[in-house]
Write an enzyme that holds these catalytic residues in place. Structure first.
Site, PDB file in Angstrom:
ATOM      1  N   ARG A 148       0.856  -1.178   0.000  1.00 52.98           N
ATOM      2  CA  ARG A 148       0.000   0.000   0.000  1.00 52.98           C
ATOM      3  C   ARG A 148       0.901   1.240   0.000  1.00 52.98           C
ATOM      4  O   ARG A 148       2.024   1.212   0.508  1.00 52.98           O
ATOM      5  CB  ARG A 148      -0.902   0.034   1.224  1.00 52.98           C
ATOM      6  CG  ARG A 148      -1.871  -1.135   1.331  1.00 52.98           C
ATOM      7  CD  ARG A 148      -2.730  -0.994   2.583  1.00 52.98           C
ATOM      8  NE  ARG A 148      -3.706  -2.077   2.706  1.00 52.98           N
ATOM      9  CZ  ARG A 148      -3.506  -3.183   3.396  1.00 52.98           C
ATOM     10  NH1 ARG A 148      -2.348  -3.368   4.027  1.00 52.98           N
ATOM     11  NH2 ARG A 148      -4.434  -4.122   3.460  1.00 52.98           N
ATOM     12  N   LYS A 172      -2.509  -2.345   7.973  1.00 53.25           N
ATOM     13  CA  LYS A 172      -3.754  -1.926   8.617  1.00 53.25           C
ATOM     14  C   LYS A 172      -3.947  -2.659   9.937  1.00 53.25           C
ATOM     15  O   LYS A 172      -3.592  -3.828  10.065  1.00 53.25           O
ATOM     16  CB  LYS A 172      -4.950  -2.208   7.692  1.00 53.25           C
ATOM     17  CG  LYS A 172      -5.072  -1.228   6.529  1.00 53.25           C
ATOM     18  CD  LYS A 172      -6.357  -1.464   5.769  1.00 53.25           C
ATOM     19  CE  LYS A 172      -6.548  -0.436   4.672  1.00 53.25           C
ATOM     20  NZ  LYS A 172      -7.823  -0.651   3.941  1.00 53.25           N
ATOM     21  N   HIS A 237      -2.071   2.819  -6.041  1.00 54.41           N
ATOM     22  CA  HIS A 237      -3.021   1.750  -5.746  1.00 54.41           C
ATOM     23  C   HIS A 237      -3.299   0.899  -6.978  1.00 54.41           C
ATOM     24  O   HIS A 237      -3.515  -0.314  -6.869  1.00 54.41           O
ATOM     25  CB  HIS A 237      -4.323   2.339  -5.200  1.00 54.41           C
ATOM     26  CG  HIS A 237      -5.073   1.382  -4.328  1.00 54.41           C
ATOM     27  ND1 HIS A 237      -4.546   0.856  -3.169  1.00 54.41           N
ATOM     28  CD2 HIS A 237      -6.314   0.845  -4.446  1.00 54.41           C
ATOM     29  CE1 HIS A 237      -5.424   0.043  -2.607  1.00 54.41           C
ATOM     30  NE2 HIS A 237      -6.499   0.011  -3.361  1.00 54.41           N
ATOM     31  N   ARG A 240      -0.641  -1.620  -7.140  1.00 52.58           N
ATOM     32  CA  ARG A 240      -0.905  -2.702  -6.181  1.00 52.58           C
ATOM     33  C   ARG A 240      -1.928  -3.678  -6.763  1.00 52.58           C
ATOM     34  O   ARG A 240      -1.801  -4.894  -6.636  1.00 52.58           O
ATOM     35  CB  ARG A 240      -1.394  -2.113  -4.863  1.00 52.58           C
ATOM     36  CG  ARG A 240      -1.853  -3.134  -3.809  1.00 52.58           C
ATOM     37  CD  ARG A 240      -2.135  -2.393  -2.510  1.00 52.58           C
ATOM     38  NE  ARG A 240      -3.048  -3.096  -1.619  1.00 52.58           N
ATOM     39  CZ  ARG A 240      -2.671  -3.997  -0.717  1.00 52.58           C
ATOM     40  NH1 ARG A 240      -1.391  -4.319  -0.596  1.00 52.58           N
ATOM     41  NH2 ARG A 240      -3.566  -4.570   0.067  1.00 52.58           N
ATOM     42  N   HIS A 263      -4.648  -8.736   3.582  1.00 52.45           N
ATOM     43  CA  HIS A 263      -6.096  -8.670   3.732  1.00 52.45           C
ATOM     44  C   HIS A 263      -6.530  -9.521   4.920  1.00 52.45           C
ATOM     45  O   HIS A 263      -6.168 -10.692   5.018  1.00 52.45           O
ATOM     46  CB  HIS A 263      -6.804  -9.189   2.472  1.00 52.45           C
ATOM     47  CG  HIS A 263      -6.688  -8.261   1.311  1.00 52.45           C
ATOM     48  ND1 HIS A 263      -6.887  -8.669  -0.002  1.00 52.45           N
ATOM     49  CD2 HIS A 263      -6.390  -6.939   1.243  1.00 52.45           C
ATOM     50  CE1 HIS A 263      -6.730  -7.640  -0.805  1.00 52.45           C
ATOM     51  NE2 HIS A 263      -6.424  -6.581  -0.079  1.00 52.45           N
ATOM     52  N   TYR A 272     -10.134  -9.820  -7.002  1.00 53.68           N
ATOM     53  CA  TYR A 272      -9.194  -9.867  -8.110  1.00 53.68           C
ATOM     54  C   TYR A 272      -9.444 -11.042  -9.044  1.00 53.68           C
ATOM     55  O   TYR A 272      -8.893 -11.085 -10.142  1.00 53.68           O
ATOM     56  CB  TYR A 272      -7.760  -9.944  -7.581  1.00 53.68           C
ATOM     57  CG  TYR A 272      -7.353  -8.704  -6.828  1.00 53.68           C
ATOM     58  CD1 TYR A 272      -7.041  -7.530  -7.507  1.00 53.68           C
ATOM     59  CD2 TYR A 272      -7.302  -8.686  -5.434  1.00 53.68           C
ATOM     60  CE1 TYR A 272      -6.686  -6.387  -6.825  1.00 53.68           C
ATOM     61  CE2 TYR A 272      -6.949  -7.544  -4.745  1.00 53.68           C
ATOM     62  CZ  TYR A 272      -6.642  -6.397  -5.443  1.00 53.68           C
ATOM     63  OH  TYR A 272      -6.293  -5.257  -4.765  1.00 53.68           O
TER      64      TYR A 272
END
Length: 307
Positions: A148, A172, A237, A240, A263, A272
């Site tokens: 990210r 995150k 992004h 990514r 994730h 994806y």
């Protein structure tokens, strides 16, 4: 017990037992306090009809926001049930708002090649400028490691693992993971470390802190323009996304991709899979047992005597 006290206990549980991030806790606090206000302080005792009326009041918010508010209610009422504050969980019968996750923008292999050709040319030669070497490394880590933008610009020098085959990423929810560091990225990193000033704690220093996400965004688009690519089609992004989609096209395992992207939920990674439809069709056409049966049938027909 009042709604306020129960919400506080619920948030303490989320932090202590589930390791919820600060942003998640703030969002749940805001959603539950808003719901309690609409229920006139009687949220904890609300029945299914009251909760449905409450959710109906969110008709003007986005589907994703409504889904988050529903999640907060469901988890709050599950907590009340577990704690013996209620004998049921009416939130389980609430309908989930229809949400549609937007598909990521896709960057072609040709565009990626052009970006790298441009960055490599600018960072070539005996004495390349530091900014060109830095741009090449940034590109390698965006597309080659799937970082990210916020993770990339804030990388500390100590993020480098011992063997330098991985980067230690704090993503995150303040959770750490290992991101792969390709041989190309390691080579670019070796070149870049020669430009790093002594004493800096950042891998990409800028002034007294590190490179900003805004500046990274500008640099990527400026590189795209120099490579003859529409800058509006590219961002950190998008690179990514390209990392993820191109890995899947190459046969990467979805669980491995989930880990590399950081994730928490594999459902996020599954977005994806839409780009791989061509390979799925080819897989069925060439690898499915029926494909072999069709080939065998054609062979039988070829061997059959003519009429």
């Amino acid at each position: 017990m009042s709604d306020a006290a129960l919400i506080e206990r619920f948030l303490e549980m989320m932090a202590a037992e589930r390791g919820a991030s600060r942003n998640t806790l703030l969002a749940y606090r805001r959603d539950l306090e808003q719901a309690s206000g609409r229920a006139k302080g009687a949220l904890a005792g609300a029945d299914l009809a009251a909760l449905r009326a409450l959710m109906a009041g969110y008709a003007d918010v986005s589907a994703s926001s409504a889904a988050r508010k529903l999640s907060a209610l469901r988890q709050f009422f599950a907590f009340l049930l577990d704690e013996g504050e209620r004998a049921d969980n009416p939130a389980l019968d609430l309908a989930r708002p229809a949400t549609r996750r937007p598909l990521p923008r896709i960057l072609s292999h040709a565009h990626v090649d052009r970006l790298f050709e441009q960055a490599s040319a600018e960072a070539g030669g005996t004495h390349p400028p530091a900014r060109a070497v830095r741009m090449l490394l940034l590109l390698e880590l965006l597309y080659g490691s799937g970082l990210r933008a916020s993770e990339l610009v804030s990388l500390p020098r100590r993020a480098l693992a011992g063997q330098r085959e991985f980067l230690i990423i704090r993503g995150k929810g303040d959770k750490e993971r290992l991101a792969p560091l390709s041989a190309r990225a390691r080579a670019a990193l070796d070149r870049w470390t020669g430009f790093l000033p002594d004493g800096t704690s950042w891998l990409f220093p800028s002034g007294k802190r590190h490179l900003s996400r805004v500046r990274l965004y500008q640099m990527v688009r400026e590189l795209a323009a120099r490579a003859g690519i529409d800058p509006a089609s590219i961002s950190p992004h998008v690179l990514r996304h390209a990392f993820a989609t191109h890995l899947l096209e190459g046969g990467a395992d979805l669980r491995a991709l989930q880990m590399m992207l950081g994730h928490a939920d594999i459902a996020t990674t599954e977005i994806y899979t839409h780009v791989d439809s061509r390979r799925l069709v080819e897989l069925v056409n060439h690898r499915h047992p029926l494909a072999r049966m069709r080939t065998d049938m054609r062979n039988v027909d070829d061997d059959a005597p003519s009429a």
